[in-house]
Design a protein around this motif. Structure first.
Motif, PDB file in Angstrom:
ATOM      1  N   MET A   5       0.808  -1.217   0.000  1.00  0.00           N
ATOM      2  CA  MET A   5       0.000   0.000   0.000  1.00  0.00           C
ATOM      3  C   MET A   5       0.847   1.277   0.000  1.00  0.00           C
ATOM      4  SD  MET A   5      -3.046  -1.219   2.563  1.00  0.00           S
ATOM      5  CE  MET A   5      -3.881   0.345   2.531  1.00  0.00           C
ATOM      6  N   THR A   6       2.088   1.194   0.464  1.00  0.00           N
ATOM      7  CA  THR A   6       2.952   2.382   0.488  1.00  0.00           C
ATOM      8  C   THR A   6       4.025   2.345  -0.598  1.00  0.00           C
ATOM      9  OG1 THR A   6       4.288   1.344   2.225  1.00  0.00           O
ATOM     10  CG2 THR A   6       2.597   2.909   2.941  1.00  0.00           C
ATOM     11  N   ASP A   7       3.925   1.405  -1.517  1.00  0.00           N
ATOM     12  CA  ASP A   7       4.964   1.287  -2.552  1.00  0.00           C
ATOM     13  C   ASP A   7       5.125   2.557  -3.382  1.00  0.00           C
ATOM     14  OD1 ASP A   7       5.648  -1.231  -1.748  1.00  0.00           O
ATOM     15  OD2 ASP A   7       4.732  -2.264  -3.450  1.00  0.00           O
ATOM     16  N   ASP A   8       4.057   3.290  -3.583  1.00  0.00           N
ATOM     17  CA  ASP A   8       4.132   4.512  -4.390  1.00  0.00           C
ATOM     18  C   ASP A   8       3.713   5.745  -3.600  1.00  0.00           C
ATOM     19  OD1 ASP A   8       4.978   3.251  -6.813  1.00  0.00           O
ATOM     20  OD2 ASP A   8       2.954   2.445  -7.013  1.00  0.00           O
ATOM     21  N   PHE A   9       3.933   5.715  -2.302  1.00  0.00           N
ATOM     22  CA  PHE A   9       3.482   6.828  -1.469  1.00  0.00           C
ATOM     23  C   PHE A   9       4.327   8.078  -1.760  1.00  0.00           C
ATOM     24  CE2 PHE A   9       2.248   9.273   2.182  1.00  0.00           C
ATOM     25  CZ  PHE A   9       0.938   8.870   2.387  1.00  0.00           C
ATOM     26  N   PRO A  45      -3.429   7.198   5.885  1.00  0.00           N
ATOM     27  CA  PRO A  45      -3.371   5.752   6.093  1.00  0.00           C
ATOM     28  C   PRO A  45      -2.999   5.316   7.514  1.00  0.00           C
ATOM     29  CG  PRO A  45      -2.150   6.364   4.123  1.00  0.00           C
ATOM     30  CD  PRO A  45      -2.554   7.633   4.795  1.00  0.00           C
ATOM     31  N   PHE A  46      -2.338   6.165   8.247  1.00  0.00           N
ATOM     32  CA  PHE A  46      -1.928   5.843   9.622  1.00  0.00           C
ATOM     33  C   PHE A  46      -3.133   5.536  10.509  1.00  0.00           C
ATOM     34  CE2 PHE A  46      -0.364   7.386  13.855  1.00  0.00           C
ATOM     35  CZ  PHE A  46       0.617   6.431  14.032  1.00  0.00           C
ATOM     36  N   LYS A  47      -4.271   6.088  10.172  1.00  0.00           N
ATOM     37  CA  LYS A  47      -5.488   5.890  10.974  1.00  0.00           C
ATOM     38  C   LYS A  47      -5.824   4.407  11.113  1.00  0.00           C
ATOM     39  CE  LYS A  47     -10.340   7.105  11.263  1.00  0.00           C
ATOM     40  NZ  LYS A  47     -11.480   7.713  10.612  1.00  0.00           N
ATOM     41  N   ALA A  48      -5.669   3.630  10.037  1.00  0.00           N
ATOM     42  CA  ALA A  48      -5.988   2.198  10.076  1.00  0.00           C
ATOM     43  C   ALA A  48      -5.086   1.461  11.060  1.00  0.00           C
ATOM     44  CB  ALA A  48      -5.875   1.590   8.681  1.00  0.00           C
ATOM     45  N   LEU A  49      -3.822   1.822  11.096  1.00  0.00           N
ATOM     46  CA  LEU A  49      -2.902   1.207  12.046  1.00  0.00           C
ATOM     47  C   LEU A  49      -3.341   1.520  13.477  1.00  0.00           C
ATOM     48  CD1 LEU A  49       0.225  -0.070  12.204  1.00  0.00           C
ATOM     49  CD2 LEU A  49       0.520   2.175  13.211  1.00  0.00           C
ATOM     50  N   CYS A  50      -3.702   2.770  13.728  1.00  0.00           N
ATOM     51  CA  CYS A  50      -4.142   3.179  15.064  1.00  0.00           C
ATOM     52  C   CYS A  50      -5.403   2.428  15.486  1.00  0.00           C
ATOM     53  CB  CYS A  50      -4.387   4.684  15.111  1.00  0.00           C
ATOM     54  SG  CYS A  50      -2.879   5.661  14.891  1.00  0.00           S
ATOM     55  N   GLU A  51      -6.288   2.167  14.548  1.00  0.00           N
ATOM     56  CA  GLU A  51      -7.503   1.412  14.856  1.00  0.00           C
ATOM     57  C   GLU A  51      -7.189  -0.024  15.241  1.00  0.00           C
ATOM     58  OE1 GLU A  51      -9.791   2.037  11.302  1.00  0.00           O
ATOM     59  OE2 GLU A  51     -10.464   4.024  11.960  1.00  0.00           O
ATOM     60  N   SER A  52      -6.125  -0.585  14.687  1.00  0.00           N
ATOM     61  CA  SER A  52      -5.744  -1.961  14.987  1.00  0.00           C
ATOM     62  C   SER A  52      -4.917  -2.094  16.261  1.00  0.00           C
ATOM     63  CB  SER A  52      -4.937  -2.554  13.825  1.00  0.00           C
ATOM     64  OG  SER A  52      -5.719  -2.638  12.669  1.00  0.00           O
ATOM     65  N   PHE A  53      -4.004  -1.151  16.495  1.00  0.00           N
ATOM     66  CA  PHE A  53      -3.040  -1.298  17.582  1.00  0.00           C
ATOM     67  C   PHE A  53      -3.065  -0.173  18.613  1.00  0.00           C
ATOM     68  CE2 PHE A  53      -1.144  -3.679  14.049  1.00  0.00           C
ATOM     69  CZ  PHE A  53      -0.842  -4.881  14.675  1.00  0.00           C
TER      70      PHE A  53
END
Length: 191
Positions: free
Chosen positions: A29-33, A77-85
């Motif tokens: 997902m970050t390959d072309d960020f 995109p960082f929001k999804a990580l925060c929702e998980s961890f």
């Protein structure tokens, strides 16, 4: 350039295959960020005899070309990580030197050192030594070498990405690399 890392310490009995599957599923997902020099998806497992770690860790490391990319990532995109961890504390370092090879995506291991910068240190001399060390390490096997510092607590960080398992003398913390996002694969040396 800005170096950035956050780390999640996971329970001793945590199934680290969950992290491996997460990296496999989301790594691209970050390959072309935009404005990203690279992101290394790093993990460490207590049960790994070749790379012993005190803790199970999920600890991605980023090298941003500028603050625009970092801000866009943290605001998106960082929001999804925060929702998980949960929302982690993030370490941010202005970069003294970064040297990246075009084959950075072949990295399988990473090493990181955190160093205290003494009160009486000559910062310019320290920066020049770190520049020389990053260039030396990329000339001798590292696929990426980053040297950075933060003046709040006066620490420095050295991160290296390797194709082969590093010797224990080369690190304080070692990681396995699950994926490397590197939008631009040209050789990069800044400092």
């Amino acid at each position: 350039m800005i170096a950035m890392q956050y780390s999640f310490t996971l329970p001793a009995d945590y199934d680290m295959q969950i992290i491996a599957r997460r990296i496999a599923g989301k790594g691209g997902m970050t390959d072309d960020f935009p404005h990203l020099a690279f992101k290394a998806y790093l993990s460490a497992t207590r049960e790994n005899p070749g790379l012993p770690s005190r803790d199970n860790l999920y600890a991605p490391f980023y090298l941003w070309r500028n603050e625009k990319g970092m801000n866009a990532f943290l605001g998106g995109p960082f929001k999804a990580l925060c929702e998980s961890f949960g929302r982690p504390s993030i370490k941010v370092w202005p970069v003294w030197q970064a040297s990246l090879k075009p084959d950075i995506r072949e990295a399988a291991f990473a090493t990181r050192e955190l160093l205290d910068i003494p009160v009486d240190a000559d910062l310019d001399a320290w920066r020049l030594r770190e520049r020389d060390r990053t260039l030396h390490d990329t000339a001798h096997g590292a696929l990426a070498a980053v040297a950075a510092y933060e003046p709040t607590g006066w620490t420095a960080v050295r991160l290296r990405l390797w194709r082969e398992r590093p010797s224990p003398a080369q690190w304080q913390q070692a990681y396995e690399v699950g994926h490397v996002s590197a939008p631009s694969l040209e050789t990069l040396s800044l400092g």
